[in-house]
Design a protein around this motif. Structure first.
Motif, PDB file in Angstrom:
ATOM      1  N   LYS A   1      23.243 -56.281  15.545  1.00  0.00           N
ATOM      2  CA  LYS A   1      23.516 -56.855  16.868  1.00  0.00           C
ATOM      3  C   LYS A   1      25.022 -57.013  17.090  1.00  0.00           C
ATOM      4  O   LYS A   1      25.530 -56.680  18.165  1.00  0.00           O
ATOM      5  CB  LYS A   1      22.811 -58.196  17.033  1.00  0.00           C
ATOM      6  CG  LYS A   1      23.024 -58.799  18.406  1.00  0.00           C
ATOM      7  CD  LYS A   1      22.003 -59.830  18.745  1.00  0.00           C
ATOM      8  CE  LYS A   1      22.176 -60.461  20.103  1.00  0.00           C
ATOM      9  NZ  LYS A   1      23.108 -59.933  21.024  1.00  0.00           N
TER      10      LYS A   1
ATOM     11  N   LEU B   1      26.464 -53.550  17.744  1.00  0.00           N
ATOM     12  CA  LEU B   1      26.154 -53.069  19.095  1.00  0.00           C
ATOM     13  C   LEU B   1      26.919 -53.831  20.166  1.00  0.00           C
ATOM     14  O   LEU B   1      27.411 -53.226  21.129  1.00  0.00           O
ATOM     15  CB  LEU B   1      24.656 -53.149  19.355  1.00  0.00           C
ATOM     16  CG  LEU B   1      23.827 -52.099  18.629  1.00  0.00           C
ATOM     17  CD1 LEU B   1      22.344 -52.360  18.835  1.00  0.00           C
ATOM     18  CD2 LEU B   1      24.188 -50.698  19.091  1.00  0.00           C
ATOM     19  N   ASP B   2      27.047 -55.136  20.020  1.00  0.00           N
ATOM     20  CA  ASP B   2      27.807 -55.922  20.997  1.00  0.00           C
ATOM     21  C   ASP B   2      29.271 -55.483  21.036  1.00  0.00           C
ATOM     22  O   ASP B   2      29.865 -55.342  22.105  1.00  0.00           O
ATOM     23  CB  ASP B   2      27.720 -57.415  20.683  1.00  0.00           C
ATOM     24  CG  ASP B   2      26.355 -58.010  20.985  1.00  0.00           C
ATOM     25  OD1 ASP B   2      25.529 -57.360  21.674  1.00  0.00           O
ATOM     26  OD2 ASP B   2      26.097 -59.141  20.516  1.00  0.00           O
TER      27      ASP B   2
ATOM     28  N   ARG C   1      29.431 -51.957  22.560  1.00  0.00           N
ATOM     29  CA  ARG C   1      29.227 -52.058  24.007  1.00  0.00           C
ATOM     30  C   ARG C   1      30.527 -52.489  24.695  1.00  0.00           C
ATOM     31  O   ARG C   1      30.916 -51.937  25.726  1.00  0.00           O
ATOM     32  CB  ARG C   1      28.110 -53.053  24.327  1.00  0.00           C
ATOM     33  CG  ARG C   1      27.802 -53.195  25.814  1.00  0.00           C
ATOM     34  CD  ARG C   1      26.693 -54.209  26.090  1.00  0.00           C
ATOM     35  NE  ARG C   1      25.431 -53.803  25.480  1.00  0.00           N
ATOM     36  CZ  ARG C   1      24.894 -54.359  24.386  1.00  0.00           C
ATOM     37  NH1 ARG C   1      25.506 -55.372  23.777  1.00  0.00           N
ATOM     38  NH2 ARG C   1      23.762 -53.924  23.900  1.00  0.00           N
ATOM     39  N   TYR C   2      31.207 -53.484  24.120  1.00  0.00           N
ATOM     40  CA  TYR C   2      32.468 -53.960  24.692  1.00  0.00           C
ATOM     41  C   TYR C   2      33.485 -52.814  24.770  1.00  0.00           C
ATOM     42  O   TYR C   2      34.116 -52.608  25.811  1.00  0.00           O
ATOM     43  CB  TYR C   2      33.029 -55.112  23.857  1.00  0.00           C
ATOM     44  CG  TYR C   2      34.438 -55.472  24.254  1.00  0.00           C
ATOM     45  CD1 TYR C   2      34.683 -56.265  25.368  1.00  0.00           C
ATOM     46  CD2 TYR C   2      35.522 -54.994  23.530  1.00  0.00           C
ATOM     47  CE1 TYR C   2      35.977 -56.570  25.757  1.00  0.00           C
ATOM     48  CE2 TYR C   2      36.821 -55.292  23.904  1.00  0.00           C
ATOM     49  CZ  TYR C   2      37.048 -56.083  25.023  1.00  0.00           C
ATOM     50  OH  TYR C   2      38.335 -56.363  25.410  1.00  0.00           O
TER      51      TYR C   2
ATOM     52  N   ALA D   1      32.933 -49.597  24.765  1.00  0.00           N
ATOM     53  CA  ALA D   1      32.482 -48.587  25.724  1.00  0.00           C
ATOM     54  C   ALA D   1      32.777 -49.049  27.160  1.00  0.00           C
ATOM     55  O   ALA D   1      33.217 -48.249  27.997  1.00  0.00           O
ATOM     56  CB  ALA D   1      30.992 -48.317  25.545  1.00  0.00           C
ATOM     57  N   GLN D   2      32.558 -50.331  27.450  1.00  0.00           N
ATOM     58  CA  GLN D   2      32.827 -50.872  28.785  1.00  0.00           C
ATOM     59  C   GLN D   2      34.311 -50.837  29.121  1.00  0.00           C
ATOM     60  O   GLN D   2      34.681 -50.811  30.294  1.00  0.00           O
ATOM     61  CB  GLN D   2      32.277 -52.293  28.906  1.00  0.00           C
ATOM     62  CG  GLN D   2      30.774 -52.345  28.935  1.00  0.00           C
ATOM     63  CD  GLN D   2      30.218 -53.753  28.811  1.00  0.00           C
ATOM     64  OE1 GLN D   2      30.910 -54.706  28.437  1.00  0.00           O
ATOM     65  NE2 GLN D   2      28.926 -53.899  29.103  1.00  0.00           N
TER      66      GLN D   2
ATOM     67  N   LEU E   1      19.856 -48.809  23.567  1.00  0.00           N
ATOM     68  CA  LEU E   1      21.263 -48.441  23.738  1.00  0.00           C
ATOM     69  C   LEU E   1      21.535 -48.401  25.245  1.00  0.00           C
ATOM     70  O   LEU E   1      21.313 -47.388  25.902  1.00  0.00           O
ATOM     71  CB  LEU E   1      21.559 -47.099  23.072  1.00  0.00           C
ATOM     72  CG  LEU E   1      21.345 -47.057  21.562  1.00  0.00           C
ATOM     73  CD1 LEU E   1      21.652 -45.684  20.995  1.00  0.00           C
ATOM     74  CD2 LEU E   1      22.174 -48.128  20.868  1.00  0.00           C
ATOM     75  N   ASP E   2      22.018 -49.515  25.772  1.00  0.00           N
ATOM     76  CA  ASP E   2      22.186 -49.687  27.214  1.00  0.00           C
ATOM     77  C   ASP E   2      23.635 -49.497  27.655  1.00  0.00           C
ATOM     78  O   ASP E   2      24.075 -50.083  28.640  1.00  0.00           O
ATOM     79  CB  ASP E   2      21.673 -51.062  27.630  1.00  0.00           C
ATOM     80  CG  ASP E   2      22.388 -52.202  26.914  1.00  0.00           C
ATOM     81  OD1 ASP E   2      23.211 -51.922  26.009  1.00  0.00           O
ATOM     82  OD2 ASP E   2      22.138 -53.372  27.247  1.00  0.00           O
ATOM     83  N   PHE E   3      24.363 -48.675  26.936  1.00  0.00           N
ATOM     84  CA  PHE E   3      25.743 -48.371  27.286  1.00  0.00           C
ATOM     85  C   PHE E   3      26.022 -46.933  26.857  1.00  0.00           C
ATOM     86  O   PHE E   3      25.323 -46.383  26.008  1.00  0.00           O
ATOM     87  CB  PHE E   3      26.719 -49.366  26.627  1.00  0.00           C
ATOM     88  CG  PHE E   3      26.637 -49.405  25.124  1.00  0.00           C
ATOM     89  CD1 PHE E   3      27.501 -48.646  24.347  1.00  0.00           C
ATOM     90  CD2 PHE E   3      25.693 -50.201  24.477  1.00  0.00           C
ATOM     91  CE1 PHE E   3      27.428 -48.679  22.958  1.00  0.00           C
ATOM     92  CE2 PHE E   3      25.624 -50.244  23.100  1.00  0.00           C
ATOM     93  CZ  PHE E   3      26.491 -49.477  22.344  1.00  0.00           C
TER      94      PHE E   3
ATOM     95  N   CYS F   1      27.144 -44.038  24.831  1.00  0.00           N
ATOM     96  CA  CYS F   1      27.575 -43.821  23.453  1.00  0.00           C
ATOM     97  C   CYS F   1      26.812 -42.638  22.874  1.00  0.00           C
ATOM     98  O   CYS F   1      25.778 -42.240  23.404  1.00  0.00           O
ATOM     99  CB  CYS F   1      27.331 -45.061  22.588  1.00  0.00           C
ATOM    100  SG  CYS F   1      25.594 -45.461  22.350  1.00  0.00           S
TER     101      CYS F   1
ATOM    102  N   TYR G   1      24.766 -41.413  19.467  1.00  0.00           N
ATOM    103  CA  TYR G   1      24.064 -42.044  18.350  1.00  0.00           C
ATOM    104  C   TYR G   1      23.713 -40.964  17.338  1.00  0.00           C
ATOM    105  O   TYR G   1      23.098 -39.955  17.687  1.00  0.00           O
ATOM    106  CB  TYR G   1      22.797 -42.748  18.842  1.00  0.00           C
ATOM    107  CG  TYR G   1      21.926 -43.263  17.717  1.00  0.00           C
ATOM    108  CD1 TYR G   1      22.287 -44.406  17.014  1.00  0.00           C
ATOM    109  CD2 TYR G   1      20.771 -42.600  17.341  1.00  0.00           C
ATOM    110  CE1 TYR G   1      21.501 -44.882  15.974  1.00  0.00           C
ATOM    111  CE2 TYR G   1      19.978 -43.071  16.307  1.00  0.00           C
ATOM    112  CZ  TYR G   1      20.343 -44.204  15.625  1.00  0.00           C
ATOM    113  OH  TYR G   1      19.583 -44.675  14.589  1.00  0.00           O
TER     114      TYR G   1
END
Length: 145
Positions: free
Chosen positions: A18, A21-22, A25-26, A28-29, A47-49, A51, A53
């Motif tokens: 987690k 991934l957090d 995600r940061y 990627a944003q 995977l909601d951003f 990337c 894998y």
């Protein structure tokens, strides 16, 4: 834009996954090119951003290198049972070779974050200046007085 690789043993749930991934995600944003690499199969998270894998191709590597495959099998069946806290000695050599082969087939990364005790045990010997190791609530320390 930076190319960033995040490595953990798998993405089957749990704290280190987690956190990885957090953090990914940061980045990627923020507009960075993010790649996630699992050292073994397992993806329970969404995977909601944006990337890439990948799973480290351990089986494929071992099929191409049968002597290393025999050594790895010997480790899995015998050595890790005799020496349960010594994965970094026995498996680290094999995972290093597989990771380096994977790495050579990628575009260069600006940063590599290797997260978690299992990932560190397996990849402790890679010698890349952009590699950063991160340990969150290590299970080894929790067992000590």
């Amino acid at each position: 834009m930076e190319r960033i690789l995040f490595v953990t043993h798998n993405f089957k749930g749990g704290g280190i996954q987690k956190i990885t991934l957090d953090t990914a995600r940061y980045y990627a944003q923020q507009g960075n090119d993010v790649t996630l690499l699992a050292l073994e199969e397992g993806l329970d998270f969404q995977l909601d951003f944006p990337c890439a894998y990948h799973v480290l191709p351990v089986k494929e590597f071992l099929y191409k290198h049968p002597f290393i495959g025999l050594y790895f099998l010997f480790y899995k069946i015998i050595l890790r049972k005799i020496f349960p806290q010594s994965e970094h000695l026995w498996a680290g050599t094999v995972y290093r070779k597989i990771f380096i082969e994977y790495y050579k087939n990628q575009q260069p990364f600006d940063a590599i974050f290797i997260n978690g005790a299992r990932s560190m045990n397996r990849l402790h010997s890679i010698n890349l200046s952009q590699a950063v190791y991160s340990l969150h609530l290590p299970h080894v320390l929790a067992k000590k007085d």
